[in-house]
Design a protein around this motif. Structure first.
Motif: not given
Length: 891
Positions: A3-8, A23-32, A65-68, A143-149
Motif C-alpha cells: 500500500k502506497l501513501l503519499s508524503m507530498d 516548503a512544497q514537496v516535491p519541489g526544489a527549495w528555490e521554488a518555495s 524519488g530524488a533529492a539534490d 532539495g526533495l525535487w521529486q515525490g516522497v512516499e
C-alpha cells in the motif's frame, strides 16, 4: 500486500539552521523560497506523519524519488541513511515502533557555483564535482525535487523488477531481486512471471524457485513492436509465492523494440529511422526542474507529436520516471544525458559511474530510451588530455556492456571538440538564417565527406563506420509573447533579470521604446510575431536541407520550449505554441516535399527550380504524385509522378527524389511576393505532405522615376553596366531636366562628404569594413562584433515601413534578402535616421544596416546591404538601390 501513501505536500523547512517556513514537496527549495537561489547549504525537511497500521509480516518503507544532492534521513531520531546523487531514487525501512506517529527529518546538502558545502561526515561537497547540468545556467535546484512516499510492503518482497523486450528475438529479459529482512528466503518460495500483450492476453509464463537474484529470458512468440507510430506496451506481472500463498506482486510496463546501427543508418525494429528531435531541458515555470502534473506532461508530449517530433533529447538531466512513462505510452523516443560537472576529478568520475548505474537500474524497462550521453560539448573534461580521453572511451565501453540495448554517445560535440568512440557521430552548430546560409552549407558539405571532421585529431578515434551522422543542436531565437509570459508567471518573472549581455530580458520593453521600434512593429507583441516568423524561416531552411542530405540521419532542434531567458523554443516556456506550429508540422512528417533554387526573378522570365520529395521509408508510395501551384495564379500548376523523379542519393536508405519544374512569370503583372505551394499525394489522391515557399517576382518599370537620376562612382562597376541594371527599375543615369542627381559610391572620401555638405545627394554602399571618413558620430563595424551575426541568440534585421516602397510589405528580411545580406553594420544613427536596422537577443546591441543623414545642404544614405555586387544576378538589389536613391533625392 503493498500500500502506497503519499508524503507530498508542505514540510517544515529550515536552511542552514534558519527556519524558512513551509516548503512544497516535491519541489526544489528555490521554488518555495526564491531568496535561496544560488545558495549553498543544508535544507532540513521535517514532518510528523500518522503511522499506518502494519499487517503482520509487513514493514514500513520511506521512498524518495530524488533529492539534490546528498541526503541524510533520520526517522524517530535515529539516523538511517546517507544517499548521494541528485537524480535517482533511494529508500529506507523505517524502524518498528508502537507510537502512533512517525517523525521524519531529511537533511539535503547542495553546493552552488563558487560555494562548497561541508557535510556532517567531514566530506566537502563541491559544485564542480557534482553532476549538476544546467543549474549553472538557469539557477541551482536543491532539495526533495521529486515525490516522497510511505509504502507498506511484506517483509518478504520483490525489491526490484526489470523487464526488457527485444523485438529481433521476440524475447523478454526479466530480472527480479527478492529481499527478506531477517533469516533469508524460505525454501518453499517461488516466483511466477507472466507477460501480457497490449490487449491483456497472456503471451508467456514461467515459474521458478525463489532466489535473491533471478534472471530469466522468456520467448514471447509473435510480438507487436514498440515504435513512435505504434507504442505497443506489454505488461510483466511478477508474483512471489510462499507455498500456496501470494507474498508479493509487482507489475511493470515494457515494450519490444530493437535499436541498431548499420552503415551509418539508424534501424528501429529493422526499419530505417530518421530522428526528428528537439532538445528538452525539462525546466518549467515555477517548479524549475520538478516535472508538472501528468496532465501537463501529457499535453506537452501531444504537442511534440503534433509538431512532427519523434524524439526528445532530455538535455543533461535524468528526468522523472513519470516523464519516461508517458513517452513510453505516447510514442516518443528519448535520449538522455549525464548532468555535467566542471572538473573530471576522481570524485566526479565515481559519482558519474554511480549515477549511470542507478539510472540504468531504474529505467532499463523503458522502450522509449534509445541513447544516453556521457559528456556534452566537452563540459567538465579536457579532451586534449589523453588520460581523460581514455576515461571517456572506457566509460563508453562500460555503458555499452551494462546497457546493450541503448546507444552511447561519448561527447556530444561542437566547435573544436570531438568524438573518440561513440555510437552516434553528432555535432552542434548554430546559424542565423538567412544571414549565415553560406556557413551552414559549408558545414553540410563537410558532413558529406566520408570522414566528417568531428573525430579526435590525436589518432585515437575508434570509428566503426556504422555511426550515423546527426546535427544534434541547431536553431534560432523567436522571442515569446510577453503577454503570454506575464499571464502564466505574473509580471516581470524573476528570470527576466538573469541571462548575460544580449540574453538578458530585463528592460526589453524600455529598449523597445528607446529604439523607436513601435514605428516598425506596433508593439512588443508585433515584435514577438516577427521574431518567431524569423525563427521559422531559419528552421524551415535548415530542416529541408538536412532532410535531403545523403548522410545525415536526423536532427535535434534547439529546443523544445523556451527556457527562461533562452528564447529558441518551438513553444514558449509555458508550453504555448509559437506562430509557426502548423507550418513546422508540415515539414516534419514521414514525408517531405520542398523546392530548391527558387530565386528572385524578373517578370517575364522563366522561373526554374527543383522540387524534391523524401521519406523516412525505403521508397515513396506507389502511384504518388507531387503537385505544384503558384497560389496567386492557379493556371501556373503542374504535377510530377514520383515514379518519374530522379533518385538524389541511390545508395541512401531514406529516399529522396527530385525533378525540375519551370513556369512563365509573364502573367504576374506587378512586383510581388507570390507563393509556390507543393503537395505530395498518394495514389488515392490523399495528401501526404505539403509545403510552400515565397518567390519575389520583380516587374520592370514602364517609365523612369521622375525627378531623379543616378551617377555611378563605384570602383569596378562601369556606367554602362550600372545603367543596364537600374533602368528596369526606373532609375535613369543620364541628366534630366529638373531632376536631382544622386551619386552612387562604394566608399566614403573627404571629397565626397564635402560635396554632400555643399548640397549633393549620395547613396554609399559600404559592403566592406575599413572606412575612415564617416560623418561624425557614425561608426562602421563588422558583424563579428557584439553578436551581430546572431548565430546563437539570434539577431533580427528589420525594415522601416515605407522606406522600401518597391518591396512587398515586410517588417523583416526574409529568404529573398539572402543575396544582399550585410556583413557590417553602423552605430551612431538615431532611430529616426535608421531605415533598416538590427538588434540581438532581447533587443540589445541596436545598429543600423541603412541610415539617412542630413549633412548641411545635402543628404547622405549609407547602407551595408551588399547591393552593388548583387546587381547582376539578383533583382532585389536593384529594387533596394532604387528605393535608397529616391530616399536620398527626396530628403
Amino acid at each position: 500486500m503493498r500500500k502506497l501513501l503519499s508524503m507530498d505536500g508542505a514540510w517544515n523547512f529550515s536552511f542552514n539552521g534558519r527556519h524558512q517556513g513551509a516548503a512544497q514537496v516535491p519541489g526544489a527549495w528555490e521554488a518555495s523560497f526564491p531568496a535561496l537561489r544560488g545558495k549553498a547549504g543544508c535544507g532540513r525537511y521535517a514532518r510528523v506523519f500518522p503511522r499506518p497500521e502494519l499487517p503482520p509480516g509487513h514493514s514500513l518503507w520511506l521512498k524518495f524519488g530524488a533529492a539534490d544532492h546528498t541526503a541524510f534521513v533520520t526517522v524517530d531520531g535515529e539516523p538511517l541513511l546517507r544517499h548521494e546523487g541528485g537524480y535517482t531514487p533511494f529508500e529506507v525501512r523505517a524502524p518498528a515502533s508502537a507510537a502512533g506517529t512517525i517523525d521524519v527529518v531529511v537533511d539535503v546538502y547542495d553546493a552552488a557555483p563558487g560555494e562548497d558545502v561541508l557535510l556532517p561526515d567531514g566530506d566537502t561537497l563541491s559544485f564542480a564535482e557534482i553532476p549538476h547540468g544546467k543549474q549553472s545556467w538557469y539557477g541551482t535546484v536543491g532539495g526533495l525535487w521529486q515525490g516522497v512516499e510511505m509504502e507498506i510492503r511484506p517483509d518478504l518482497h520483490i525489491s526490484h523488477l526489470s523487464a526488457r523486450g527485444d523485438w529481433a528475438s521476440a524475447s523478454a529479459q526479466v530480472d527480479v531481486q527478492i529481499a527478506e529482512d531477517w533469516s533469508g528466503i524460505p525454501p518453499d518460495c517461488s516466483v511466477e512471471i507472466a507477460i501480457f500483450t497490449p490487449d491483456g492476453s497472456e503471451a508467456a509464463r514461467a515459474e521458478v524457485a525463489a532466489a535473491p537474484t533471478i534472471s530469466l529470458e522468456l520467448d514471447s512468440g509473435s510480438v507487436a513492436p514498440w515504435s513512435p507510430d505504434h507504442p505497443a506496451l506489454y505488461r510483466c506481472r511478477t508474483v512471489l509465492r510462499r507455498g500456496s500463498e501470494q507474498a508479493d506482486e509487482q507489475d511493470q510496463r515494457f515494450g519490444f523494440r530493437t535499436i541498431t546501427r548499420s552503415g551509418g543508418e539508424f534501424l528501429l525494429n529493422g526499419e530505417p529511422l530518421i530522428l526528428r528531435g528537439a532538445l528538452d531541458q525539462a525546466f518549467y515555470p515555477v517548479t524549475l526542474i520538478t516535472e508538472p502534473p501528468d496532465t501537463v506532461l501529457r499535453d506537452q508530449f501531444a504537442k511534440a507529436k503534433a509538431l512532427g517530433l519523434n524524439l526528445l533529447r532530455c538535455h543533461i538531466k535524468i528526468p522523472d520516471p513519470r516523464y519516461l512513462d508517458l513517452c513510453d505510452e505516447m510514442g516518443l523516443l528519448v535520449w538522455y544525458e549525464l548532468p555535467n560537472g566542471d572538473r573530471l576529478t576522481e570524485t566526479f568520475r565515481r559519482r558519474a559511474a554511480d549515477l549511470f548505474d542507478a539510472a540504468r537500474r531504474r529505467d532499463a524497462h523503458h522502450p522509449c530510451i534509445i541513447a544516453w550521453t556521457v559528456i556534452n560539448e566537452a563540459w567538465g573534461i579536457d579532451l586534449a588530455d589523453g588520460e581523460q580521453r581514455d576515461w571517456l572511451a572506457g566509460e563508453v565501453t562500460r555503458l555499452r556492456r551494462i546497457a546493450p540495448d541503448w546507444m552511447v554517445v561519448d561527447n556530444s560535440a561542437c566547435g573544436d571538440n570531438f568524438h573518440v568512440v561513440t555510437d552516434i557521430c553528432d555535432y552542434h552548430a548554430y546559424f542565423n538564417i538567412p544571414d549565415a546560409t553560406a556557413a551552414f552549407e559549408k558545414l553540410l558539405a563537410a558532413a558529406a565527406e566520408p570522414d566528417a571532421p568531428w573525430w579526435s585529431p590525436f589518432g585515437d578515434a575508434r570509428k566503426s563506420g556504422d555511426e550515423p551522422l546527426l546535427l544534434s543542436e541547431f536553431g534560432n531565437w523567436g522571442l515569446p509573447s510577453l503577454r503570454a509570459v506575464y499571464a502564466a508567471e505574473g509580471p516581470s518573472p524573476w528570470w527576466m533579470e538573469t541571462g548575460d549581455g544580449a540574453t538578458h530580458p530585463g528592460g526589453m520593453e524600455a529598449r523597445f521604446e528607446q529604439q523607436g521600434l513601435a514605428a516598425i512593429f506596433g508593439d512588443v507583441e508585433g515584435l514577438a510575431k516577427a521574431s518567431q516568423y524569423h525563427e521559422w524561416i531559419a528552421l524551415k531552411y535548415q530542416i529541408e536541407r538536412l532532410r535531403r542530405h545523403p548522410r545525415i540521419r536526423g536532427y535535434v532542434i534547439t529546443e523544445f520550449t523556451d527556457v527562461q531567458w533562452e528564447a529558441n523554443g518551438l513553444m514558449d516556456f509555458s508550453r504555448n505554441h509559437k506562430c509557426f506550429s502548423q507550418d513546422l508540422a508540415d515539414i516534419q512528417g514521414e514525408y517531405l516535399v520542398a523546392v530548391d533554387g527558387l530565386r528572385n526573378t524578373w517578370r517575364g522570365q522563366q522561373c526554374q527550380a527543383v522540387v524534391y520529395a523524401s521519406c523516412c521509408a525505403p521508397r515513396l508510395p506507389e502511384g504518388s504524385t507531387l503537385r505544384w501551384i503558384v497560389e496567386e495564379r492557379p493556371e501556373l500548376t503542374g504535377t510530377v509522378p514520383t515514379a518519374a523523379m530522379t533518385p538524389a542519393y541511390p545508395a541512401a536508405a531514406s529516399s529522396c527524389f527530385w525533378a525540375p519544374i519551370e513556369f512563365d512569370t509573364s502573367s504576374l503583372q506587378t512586383t510581388n511576393r507570390v507563393w509556390l505551394r507543393l503537395e505530395l499525394l498518394d495514389g488515392a489522391n490523399r495528401r501526404l505532405a505539403r509545403n510552400r515557399d515565397p518567390l519575389l517576382v520583380v516587374a520592370q518599370a514602364d517609365r523612369q522615376e521622375p525627378g531623379v537620376f543616378a551617377t555611378i562612382e563605384a570602383a569596378g562597376l562601369n556606367a554602362e553596366a550600372f545603367t543596364s541594371h537600374m533602368q528596369p527599375v526606373g532609375i535613369g543615369t543620364a541628366p534630366a531636366l529638373h531632376a536631382v542627381e544622386v551619386l552612387i559610391a562604394d566608399r566614403i572620401t573627404p571629397e565626397l562628404l564635402d560635396r554632400v555638405r555643399a548640397g549633393a545627394r549620395a547613396v554609399v554602399c559600404l559592403a566592406q569594413q575599413g572606412q575612415d571618413s564617416l560623418p561624425e558620430g557614425i561608426t562602421h563595424h563588422s558583424r563579428d562584433e557584439r553578436g551581430w551575426w546572431g548565430d546563437w541568440c539570434g539577431s533580427l534585421s528589420w525594415l522601416r515601413p515605407g522606406a522600401f516602397p518597391s518591396q512587398p510589405p515586410s517588417m523583416t528580411c526574409g529568404m529573398e534578402w539572402s543575396g544582399v545580406t550585410p556583413h557590417t553594420v553602423f552605430t551612431g544613427f538615431t532611430p529616426e535616421e535608421t531605415l533598416a536596422g538590427i538588434f540581438v537577443g532581447w533587443i540589445h546591441n541596436p545598429a543600423a544596416v541603412t541610415g539617412r543623414r542630413k549633412l548641411d545642404a545635402g543628404t547622405l544614405v549609407l547602407t551595408t546591404f551588399r547591393l552593388l555586387p548583387a546587381l547582376e544576378n539578383d533583382p532585389i538589389a536593384a529594387l533596394v538601390l532604387r528605393d535608397l536613391i529616391i530616399a536620398a533625392a527626396s530628403s
